[in-house]
Structures are given as structure tokens and as C-alpha cells.
Design an enzyme around this catalytic site. Structure first.
Site, mmCIF file in Angstrom:
data_model
loop_
_atom_site.group_PDB
_atom_site.id
_atom_site.type_symbol
_atom_site.label_atom_id
_atom_site.label_comp_id
_atom_site.label_asym_id
_atom_site.label_seq_id
_atom_site.Cartn_x
_atom_site.Cartn_y
_atom_site.Cartn_z
ATOM 1 N N SER A 196 0.801 -1.241 0.000
ATOM 2 C CA SER A 196 0.000 0.000 0.000
ATOM 3 C C SER A 196 0.825 1.278 0.000
ATOM 4 C CB SER A 196 -0.941 0.030 1.196
ATOM 5 O OG SER A 196 -2.035 -0.794 0.933
ATOM 6 N N LYS A 206 0.257 3.267 -3.000
ATOM 7 C CA LYS A 206 -0.936 4.120 -3.164
ATOM 8 C C LYS A 206 -0.568 5.611 -3.147
ATOM 9 C CE LYS A 206 -3.915 0.679 -0.909
ATOM 10 N NZ LYS A 206 -4.578 0.317 0.362
ATOM 11 N N TYR A 240 -3.859 -2.504 -10.053
ATOM 12 C CA TYR A 240 -3.718 -2.298 -8.608
ATOM 13 C C TYR A 240 -2.771 -3.337 -7.994
ATOM 14 C CZ TYR A 240 -4.936 -2.524 -3.673
ATOM 15 O OH TYR A 240 -4.855 -2.577 -2.301
ATOM 16 N N TYR A 300 -4.483 3.982 7.934
ATOM 17 C CA TYR A 300 -5.825 3.399 8.137
ATOM 18 C C TYR A 300 -6.434 3.794 9.473
ATOM 19 C CZ TYR A 300 -3.366 0.794 4.624
ATOM 20 O OH TYR A 300 -2.604 0.473 3.569
ATOM 21 N N VAL A 316 1.152 -3.516 3.820
ATOM 22 C CA VAL A 316 1.169 -4.805 4.525
ATOM 23 C C VAL A 316 2.448 -5.607 4.275
ATOM 24 C CG1 VAL A 316 -1.334 -5.069 4.811
ATOM 25 C CG2 VAL A 316 -0.233 -5.966 2.739
HETATM 26 N N1 GLN Z 1 -2.318 -5.358 -1.949
HETATM 27 C C1 GLN Z 1 -2.739 -5.266 -0.568
HETATM 28 C C2 GLN Z 1 -4.187 -5.664 -0.474
HETATM 29 O O1 GLN Z 1 -4.919 -5.309 -1.360
HETATM 30 C C3 GLN Z 1 -2.520 -3.889 -0.075
HETATM 31 C C4 GLN Z 1 -3.049 -3.654 1.310
HETATM 32 C C5 GLN Z 1 -2.116 -2.912 2.206
HETATM 33 O O2 GLN Z 1 -0.918 -2.869 2.027
HETATM 34 N N2 GLN Z 1 -2.671 -2.380 3.263
HETATM 35 O O3 GLN Z 1 -4.602 -6.325 0.425
#
Ligand code: GLN
Length: 304
Positions: free
Chosen positions: A64, A67, A187, A240, A258
């Protein structure tokens, strides 16, 4: 400030805790195999001074953290039109929650939860190959050639039911323009880019330089106003439903993933990245957060 000894101290004092707290992400099978006992930290100042400690040179899946960079591209291309379909409020819900999206008619709360990043990927897909563009932007920002980890990308595609549900719900509300498989592929591939802490600390450098490219000061990656907004979104939404706790304990704009990476920005001073794969219950690196808390305590660099 002697950054190198500060980073060395942080890694030395957290090393005894390696592997003791949290769990490596397992909702993506290829990530579950990453060893938990890793800790790296790196920074680069606005003057170009660098420091790194621990496993700062070991590549990991940025997840993420990507993003932030897809949002940067969408801001470059779309300007304020981007906000027609994406909100700017903290979600207070897990990063992959479906509940709020149904209530809010397919408009994600912010660009950093999965639904928001999928909506950004859709907007980028309307213009071209979104994942390739994120990869090219990141390679330019850190001044090195980067790669997508194909094994992680395939693993995400095979196991990404929740993301499929988020994209389908938004499509049903008429908020996704392109075919879902194409949007999700973009994505998942952006999430599967591999980088190490040094590269990410360099790449985030435009965020502490009011939008200017970390290696080409005459070039604006985003405007000053957009850089300010990216930092604001990182502070309020970048970690988050732990964004409040991050502001309380660290007080820096941060974006986590993550894979265990967290990018943080000290505006007008430096950008940094910490990595440790074991996550807390919110999906943020447990030791990464500890390391950032130690960093601001030792340096007194916090926006507050
Ligand atoms: N690719 C991961 C997912 O979609 C990204 C989530 C994250 O890093 N919080 O679950």
C-alpha cells in the site's frame, strides 16, 4: 544532526524485539513466506545526506505504500477532478472493509484504503498502463530501475477476493469506468513493486521538498499545494484506522503497507522509510511504528 548514529541506535535497541510482536501478512500467500525477523531504516535529507541501518538494503513488497505514488500520478493528470469519486476523510475502518463503501454509494472515504486506491487505479487505467506508470514514476524518483515481483502479483490476483468485491461494488454504483480485471491487475501490480528502504526514502523526497523531484530540483513532481495535500492525507489516512494513534505517537505524515514498509515525511527536512514485516492488528508494521516513535523522540522532528 548525526543521523547515522541515530538510526544505528534505533536498530540496535529494537533488535531484541524482532519476531516477538505481530504477524507477517498472510492474506497474500506469497507475503506469508517473508521472514519476520527483519528491520531496516533509511533516510535522505533535503540536502541529499543519506543514512541507513539494519536491513535497509533488502527489497520488500511495497504494497500500500504504492498508493501514495499512484495518487501522485492521478493528481498530476486529473487535478481536482480526482475528488469527484474519492473522499478525503479517515475511514476509521480496516483498509479492506466493504461496509462503509455500501453505505456511501461506492465513494471510498479516501485514496489510501483499498477501495480508494482501486478507484485511483481505474482513473489511471483510463489513460494507459497504470502499473507501468507507477513503476516508471518510482524508478525516476529513486533514480534506479525497479521491478514488479511477479510471484506476489500472481498471488494477489489468485487470492484477492476482497478487492474483487470492493471493485465490483464500486462498479455496481457506476463509479468504475474500466473492466474490473484490468483495474485490479493494475492495482495488484503496483502493490507488488519491490523496493528497499533506501530507495523508498529517496523516492518520497518530493514530499519534503514541496513537490520538487528528489534528484532534479528544477522539476516539479507535483505543485507545492499538491505536496501539502499529499502530506495531509498521509497524516490523516495513511495508516488506516491507526492514523490517530500514529499522529499521537509519531506526528509525521506516514504511509504504510502490509509488506511491513512505512514511508514518513518531515516536511522541509527529510523523508524516511522503515521496514519490518510483522504487522499489528491494523496492518501496520509493529516495529516500524516503534522505530518512528524513537526517531521523533531522538531528533525532536515531528510536525507537532
Ligand atoms: N495489496 C494489498 C491488499 O490489497 C494492499 C493492502 C495494504 O498494504 N494495506 O490487500
Amino acid at each position: 544532526m548525526h543521523y547515522q548514529s541515530i538510526l544505528d541506535d534505533i536498530v540496535e535497541s529494537l533488535r531484541p524485539q524482532l519476531g516477538r510482536h505481530g504477524e507477517v501478512a498472510d492474506h497474500i500467500p506469497a507475503l506469508a513466506r517473508v521472514p519476520a525477523e527483519r528491520l531496516g531504516i533509511a533516510l535522505r535529507t533535503c540536502e541529499g545526506e543519506e543514512a541507513a541501518a539494519g536491513d535497509a538494503g533488502e527489497p520488500f513488497s511495497i504494497q500500500s505504500v504504492s498508493k501514495l505514488f499512484s495518487l501522485t500520478l492521478a493528481m498530476q493528470y486529473l487535478g481536482d477532478d480526482l475528488w469527484d469519486r474519492i473522499g478525503r476523510e479517515p475511514s476509521g475502518d480496516p483498509f479492506n472493509s466493504l461496509v462503509q463503501l455500501e453505505f456511501e454509494q461506492g465513494i471510498p472515504r479516501n485514496p489510501f484504503i483499498n477501495a480508494g486506491a482501486i478507484a485511483v487505479a481505474d482513473r489511471l487505467t483510463s489513460r494507459g498502463d497504470a502499473a507501468a506508470e507507477v513503476l516508471a514514476l518510482l524508478s525516476s524518483l529513486c533514480d534506479e530501475e525497479l521491478q514488479v515481483d511477479e510471484e506476489v502479483a500472481t498471488s494477489e490476483m489468485d487470492a484477492g477476493y476482497r478487492n474483487l468485491a470492493l471493485a465490483s461494488l464500486m462498479k455496481d454504483f457506476g463509479k468504475i469506468d474500466n473492466p474490473i480485471p484490468q483495474v485490479l491487475e493494475a492495482y495488484f501490480r503496483q502493490c507488488s513493486i519491490r523496493m528497499d528502504c533506501r530507495q523508498l526514502a529517496r523516492a518520497a523526497g518530493y514530499l519534503c521538498r514541496r513537490g520538487k523531484h528528489p534528484y532534479r530540483p528544477d522539476e516539479a513532481v507535483v505543485t507545492d499545494r499538491q505536496a501539502r495535500r499529499l502530506n495531509a492525507l498521509m497524516l490523516t489516512c495513511g495508516t488506516y484506522d491507526a492514523a490517530g494513534e500514529f499522529a499521537f505517537r509519531v506526528g509525521l505524515p506516514c504511509k504504510s503497507g502490509v509488506g511491513g514498509g512505512i514511508v514518513a515525511v518531515v516536511p522541509d527536512r527529510l523523508s524516511l522509510c522503515v521496514w519490518s514485516p510483522a504487522l499489528d492488528e491494523n496492518g501496520n508494521s509493529h516495529l516500524g511504528m516503534e522505530a518512528l516513535e524513537m526517531f521523533v523522540a531522538k531528533t525532536r522532528l515531528s510536525v507537532f
